[in-house]
Design an enzyme around this catalytic site. Structure first.
Site, mmCIF file in Angstrom:
data_model
loop_
_atom_site.group_PDB
_atom_site.id
_atom_site.type_symbol
_atom_site.label_atom_id
_atom_site.label_comp_id
_atom_site.label_asym_id
_atom_site.label_seq_id
_atom_site.Cartn_x
_atom_site.Cartn_y
_atom_site.Cartn_z
ATOM 1 N N CYS A 9 0.864 -1.185 0.000
ATOM 2 C CA CYS A 9 0.000 0.000 0.000
ATOM 3 C C CYS A 9 0.902 1.237 0.000
ATOM 4 C CB CYS A 9 -0.979 -0.026 1.181
ATOM 5 S SG CYS A 9 -0.201 0.016 2.803
ATOM 6 N N ASN A 12 2.300 1.448 4.316
ATOM 7 C CA ASN A 12 2.630 0.194 4.999
ATOM 8 C C ASN A 12 2.415 0.298 6.507
ATOM 9 O OD1 ASN A 12 5.517 -1.957 5.578
ATOM 10 N ND2 ASN A 12 3.461 -2.584 5.067
ATOM 11 N N CYS A 14 -1.294 0.706 7.422
ATOM 12 C CA CYS A 14 -2.733 0.392 7.555
ATOM 13 C C CYS A 14 -3.111 -0.843 6.729
ATOM 14 C CB CYS A 14 -3.593 1.584 7.154
ATOM 15 S SG CYS A 14 -3.410 3.025 8.231
ATOM 16 N N ARG A 15 -3.282 -0.652 5.407
ATOM 17 C CA ARG A 15 -3.886 -1.727 4.619
ATOM 18 C C ARG A 15 -2.969 -2.924 4.393
ATOM 19 N NH1 ARG A 15 -5.240 2.107 -0.209
ATOM 20 N NH2 ARG A 15 -3.298 2.940 0.635
ATOM 21 N N SER A 16 -1.732 -2.694 3.924
ATOM 22 C CA SER A 16 -0.904 -3.861 3.572
ATOM 23 C C SER A 16 -0.422 -4.648 4.797
ATOM 24 C CB SER A 16 0.258 -3.479 2.649
ATOM 25 O OG SER A 16 1.150 -2.585 3.251
ATOM 26 N N ASP A 122 -8.691 3.877 1.707
ATOM 27 C CA ASP A 122 -7.578 4.136 2.624
ATOM 28 C C ASP A 122 -8.117 4.536 4.004
ATOM 29 O OD1 ASP A 122 -5.318 4.837 3.966
ATOM 30 O OD2 ASP A 122 -4.379 5.778 2.226
#
Ligand code: 4NP
Length: 147
Positions: A9, A12, A14-16, A122
């Protein structure tokens, strides 16, 4: 069969890293190499966003071991599959992918077409962590099924 998967993401945090932690639990015992990274490097060395870690912990998933790092050229040799969270991540990855690298670039939500969207929103800005974790859990499960 694909053995090595990198989730990517922007930050690096939050999402990934959420995808990394969830996928690691889902893929336990499969012997896969799993990691995550960000295209920006803005949070290098930092732990994940506490809002992401808290939502993961509510679901029994530990993210405390993860530290943010930037995507590097060697990742395109080390990982067979590189999974982008959104279209901007994909464009940024395509720019830095070394010519002739064997890594295959894919979008996470391509594995969950029933969601009807292509980008993982996001949550750093939208603060919708439960919704994002639901999406990531669904798509990571389907990704695992596809390997
Ligand atoms: P991520 O979210 O890409 O899912 O880790 C973000 C984290 C940090 C920032 C943006 C997005 N930031 O602007 O610092």
């Amino acid at each position: 069969m694909t053995q090595s998967i990198l989730f990517v993401c922007l930050g690096n945090i939050c999402r990934s890293p959420t995808a990394e932690a969830i996928f690691r639990v889902q893929a336990e015992g499969r012997g896969l190499e799993i990691d995550s990274a960000g295209t920006s490097g803005w949070h290098d060395g930092n732990p994940s966003d506490p809002r992401a870690s808290a939502e993961a912990a509510r679901r029994g998933i530990d993210m405390s071991y993860i530290r943010s790092r930037k995507v590097m050229a060697a990742d395109f040799e080390r990982f067979e599959l590189i999974v982008a969270m959104d279209a901007q991540n994909m464009r940024d990855l395509q720019v830095v992918q070394p010519a002739g690298s064997p890594a295959k670039l894919v979008m996470l939500l391509d594995y969950a077409p029933k969601l009807g969207i292509s980008d993982v929103p996001d949550p750093y800005y939208e603060d919708n962590f439960p919704e994002v974790l639901d999406m990531v859990e669904l798509a990571c499960g389907k990704l695992l099924d596809s390997l």
